[in-house]
Every structure is written in structure tokens, then in C-alpha cells.
Design a protein around this motif. Structure first.
Motif, PDB file in Angstrom:
ATOM      1  N   GLY A   9      52.115  40.877  57.599  1.00 32.89           N
ATOM      2  CA  GLY A   9      50.779  41.337  57.934  1.00 32.89           C
ATOM      3  C   GLY A   9      50.024  42.161  56.919  1.00 32.89           C
ATOM      4  N   ALA A  10      50.529  43.332  56.554  1.00 32.60           N
ATOM      5  CA  ALA A  10      49.781  44.221  55.667  1.00 32.60           C
ATOM      6  C   ALA A  10      49.560  43.570  54.306  1.00 32.60           C
ATOM      7  N   TRP A  11      50.548  42.863  53.818  1.00 33.06           N
ATOM      8  CA  TRP A  11      50.428  42.185  52.529  1.00 33.06           C
ATOM      9  C   TRP A  11      49.359  41.099  52.617  1.00 33.06           C
ATOM     10  N   GLY A  12      49.363  40.346  53.708  1.00 38.03           N
ATOM     11  CA  GLY A  12      48.364  39.299  53.899  1.00 38.03           C
ATOM     12  C   GLY A  12      46.951  39.859  53.992  1.00 38.03           C
ATOM     13  N   ILE A  13      46.795  40.964  54.693  1.00 31.45           N
ATOM     14  CA  ILE A  13      45.486  41.599  54.817  1.00 31.45           C
ATOM     15  C   ILE A  13      45.019  42.102  53.451  1.00 31.45           C
ATOM     16  N   ALA A  14      45.938  42.649  52.662  1.00 29.93           N
ATOM     17  CA  ALA A  14      45.582  43.119  51.320  1.00 29.93           C
ATOM     18  C   ALA A  14      45.111  41.948  50.457  1.00 29.93           C
ATOM     19  N   LEU A  15      45.758  40.796  50.583  1.00 24.92           N
ATOM     20  CA  LEU A  15      45.325  39.611  49.843  1.00 24.92           C
ATOM     21  C   LEU A  15      43.923  39.185  50.254  1.00 24.92           C
ATOM     22  N   LEU A  16      43.665  39.186  51.559  1.00 29.23           N
ATOM     23  CA  LEU A  16      42.329  38.816  52.029  1.00 29.23           C
ATOM     24  C   LEU A  16      41.272  39.792  51.522  1.00 29.23           C
ATOM     25  N   ALA A  17      41.610  41.069  51.498  1.00 27.51           N
ATOM     26  CA  ALA A  17      40.679  42.071  50.983  1.00 27.51           C
ATOM     27  C   ALA A  17      40.403  41.822  49.505  1.00 27.51           C
ATOM     28  N   ALA A  18      41.451  41.533  48.739  1.00 26.39           N
ATOM     29  CA  ALA A  18      41.275  41.244  47.314  1.00 26.39           C
ATOM     30  C   ALA A  18      40.391  40.021  47.123  1.00 26.39           C
ATOM     31  N   TYR A  19      40.585  39.019  47.949  1.00 25.38           N
ATOM     32  CA  TYR A  19      39.761  37.810  47.868  1.00 25.38           C
ATOM     33  C   TYR A  19      38.304  38.125  48.180  1.00 25.38           C
ATOM     34  N   MET A  20      38.057  38.925  49.212  1.00 28.98           N
ATOM     35  CA  MET A  20      36.684  39.249  49.606  1.00 28.98           C
ATOM     36  C   MET A  20      35.972  40.070  48.521  1.00 28.98           C
ATOM     37  N   ILE A  21      36.707  40.906  47.814  1.00 27.15           N
ATOM     38  CA  ILE A  21      36.113  41.746  46.770  1.00 27.15           C
ATOM     39  C   ILE A  21      35.792  40.936  45.519  1.00 27.15           C
ATOM     40  N   ASP A  22      36.683  40.018  45.136  1.00 30.52           N
ATOM     41  CA  ASP A  22      36.551  39.344  43.851  1.00 30.52           C
ATOM     42  C   ASP A  22      36.934  37.871  43.965  1.00 30.52           C
ATOM     43  N   GLN A  23      36.044  37.059  44.523  1.00 37.43           N
ATOM     44  CA  GLN A  23      36.332  35.646  44.777  1.00 37.43           C
ATOM     45  C   GLN A  23      36.227  34.771  43.538  1.00 37.43           C
ATOM     46  N   HIS A  24      35.431  35.159  42.577  1.00 38.93           N
ATOM     47  CA  HIS A  24      35.177  34.344  41.383  1.00 38.93           C
ATOM     48  C   HIS A  24      34.735  32.935  41.748  1.00 38.93           C
ATOM     49  N   GLY A  25      33.999  32.797  42.844  1.00 39.27           N
ATOM     50  CA  GLY A  25      33.489  31.497  43.257  1.00 39.27           C
ATOM     51  C   GLY A  25      34.543  30.531  43.757  1.00 39.27           C
ATOM     52  N   LYS A  26      35.729  31.020  44.045  1.00 42.95           N
ATOM     53  CA  LYS A  26      36.822  30.154  44.498  1.00 42.95           C
ATOM     54  C   LYS A  26      36.890  30.124  46.017  1.00 42.95           C
ATOM     55  N   SER A  27      37.380  29.018  46.541  1.00 43.26           N
ATOM     56  CA  SER A  27      37.688  28.963  47.968  1.00 43.26           C
ATOM     57  C   SER A  27      38.949  29.792  48.192  1.00 43.26           C
ATOM     58  N   LEU A  28      39.185  30.200  49.428  1.00 45.33           N
ATOM     59  CA  LEU A  28      40.401  30.957  49.731  1.00 45.33           C
ATOM     60  C   LEU A  28      41.630  30.137  49.353  1.00 45.33           C
ATOM     61  N   GLU A  29      41.587  28.851  49.649  1.00 45.79           N
ATOM     62  CA  GLU A  29      42.725  27.979  49.318  1.00 45.79           C
ATOM     63  C   GLU A  29      43.028  28.013  47.816  1.00 45.79           C
ATOM     64  N   ASN A  30      41.988  27.900  46.987  1.00 46.85           N
ATOM     65  CA  ASN A  30      42.198  27.926  45.535  1.00 46.85           C
ATOM     66  C   ASN A  30      42.635  29.304  45.054  1.00 46.85           C
ATOM     67  N   PHE A  31      42.053  30.363  45.627  1.00 47.49           N
ATOM     68  CA  PHE A  31      42.455  31.718  45.270  1.00 47.49           C
ATOM     69  C   PHE A  31      43.949  31.914  45.499  1.00 47.49           C
ATOM     70  N   LEU A  32      44.418  31.496  46.682  1.00 49.30           N
ATOM     71  CA  LEU A  32      45.839  31.650  46.993  1.00 49.30           C
ATOM     72  C   LEU A  32      46.700  30.802  46.073  1.00 49.30           C
ATOM     73  N   ALA A  33      46.298  29.541  45.877  1.00 50.66           N
ATOM     74  CA  ALA A  33      47.094  28.625  45.060  1.00 50.66           C
ATOM     75  C   ALA A  33      47.145  29.057  43.594  1.00 50.66           C
ATOM     76  N   GLU A  34      46.012  29.499  43.050  1.00 46.11           N
ATOM     77  CA  GLU A  34      45.936  29.799  41.627  1.00 46.11           C
ATOM     78  C   GLU A  34      46.276  31.248  41.286  1.00 46.11           C
ATOM     79  N   ASP A  35      45.736  32.191  42.058  1.00 48.10           N
ATOM     80  CA  ASP A  35      45.864  33.598  41.697  1.00 48.10           C
ATOM     81  C   ASP A  35      47.036  34.310  42.374  1.00 48.10           C
ATOM     82  N   VAL A  36      47.422  33.857  43.529  1.00 54.35           N
ATOM     83  CA  VAL A  36      48.458  34.575  44.270  1.00 54.35           C
ATOM     84  C   VAL A  36      49.821  33.910  44.107  1.00 54.35           C
ATOM     85  N   PHE A  37      49.916  32.655  44.473  1.00 54.94           N
ATOM     86  CA  PHE A  37      51.211  31.998  44.488  1.00 54.94           C
ATOM     87  C   PHE A  37      51.531  31.277  43.188  1.00 54.94           C
ATOM     88  N   GLY A  38      50.526  30.778  42.504  1.00 52.46           N
ATOM     89  CA  GLY A  38      50.734  30.152  41.210  1.00 52.46           C
ATOM     90  C   GLY A  38      51.843  29.123  41.204  1.00 52.46           C
TER      91      GLY A  38
END
Length: 97
Positions: A9-38
């Protein structure tokens, strides 16, 4: 399942917060695939027949519990403890004296 699955939970919420702050025009799916899980690799875990049956029992009981929740909400509304189901407002329960 990935190695980070236990973070929850807390880790997932932190990821969502990071995405909302700095999306760089990416979809959530791409953000997770490229920036988080790689390059992290996951594995697929297939539930056993026993686990599936247990989950079905759980869901059946959960659905039955929804009716219990609705009844409780209705009773609290009738007693004036809550005004509607969407509020967290609390009032004291009227005494029966």
C-alpha cells in the motif's frame, strides 16, 4: 509477481504520487514499465483449485456482508446517527430513556 510485491500500500501510493507530480507526458502504464519496474522480471503464480475455491467462498461471504453493511447504514440513518451514507459525521446515539 515481482520482488517488490511485498511492499504494498504505502509504496504504491508513493509511486502514484510521484507519477502525479512528474508524469513527463507518460501514461501510468508507461511510467510504471519504464521508470519504476524497468528490467525487473516477474513470475506468474497460478492458484491451485483449493485456493480458487477458497477465494470463491471469501467473495460469497463478502457479497453477503455488503447487505449487512447496507442494513446497518439504514438503521443508523433511521436513528439519526448519520444523515446519509456518504458522511463521516458522528452524533451521539439518542438514549432510550
Amino acid at each position: 509477481m515481482m520482488d517488490t510485491a511485498g511492499e504494498g500500500g504505502a509504496w504504491g501510493i508513493a509511486l502514484l504520487a510521484a507519477y502525479m507530480i512528474d508524469q513527463h507526458g507518460k501514461s501510468l502504464e508507461n511510467f510504471l514499465a519504464e521508470d519504476v519496474f524497468g528490467q525487473d522480471q516477474g513470475i506468474t503464480i497460478t492458484p491451485s483449485a483449493e485456493e480458487i475455491a477458497g477465494y470463491q467462498i471469501f467473495m460469497s461471504r463478502y457479497r453477503e456482508g455488503i447487505d449487512i453493511e447496507k442494513t446497518a447504514i439504514h438503521q443508523l440513518q433511521e436513528k439519526g446517527v448519520i444523515e446519509n451514507a456518504g458522511t463521516t459525521e458522528r452524533r451521539s446515539i439518542p438514549s432510550k430513556s
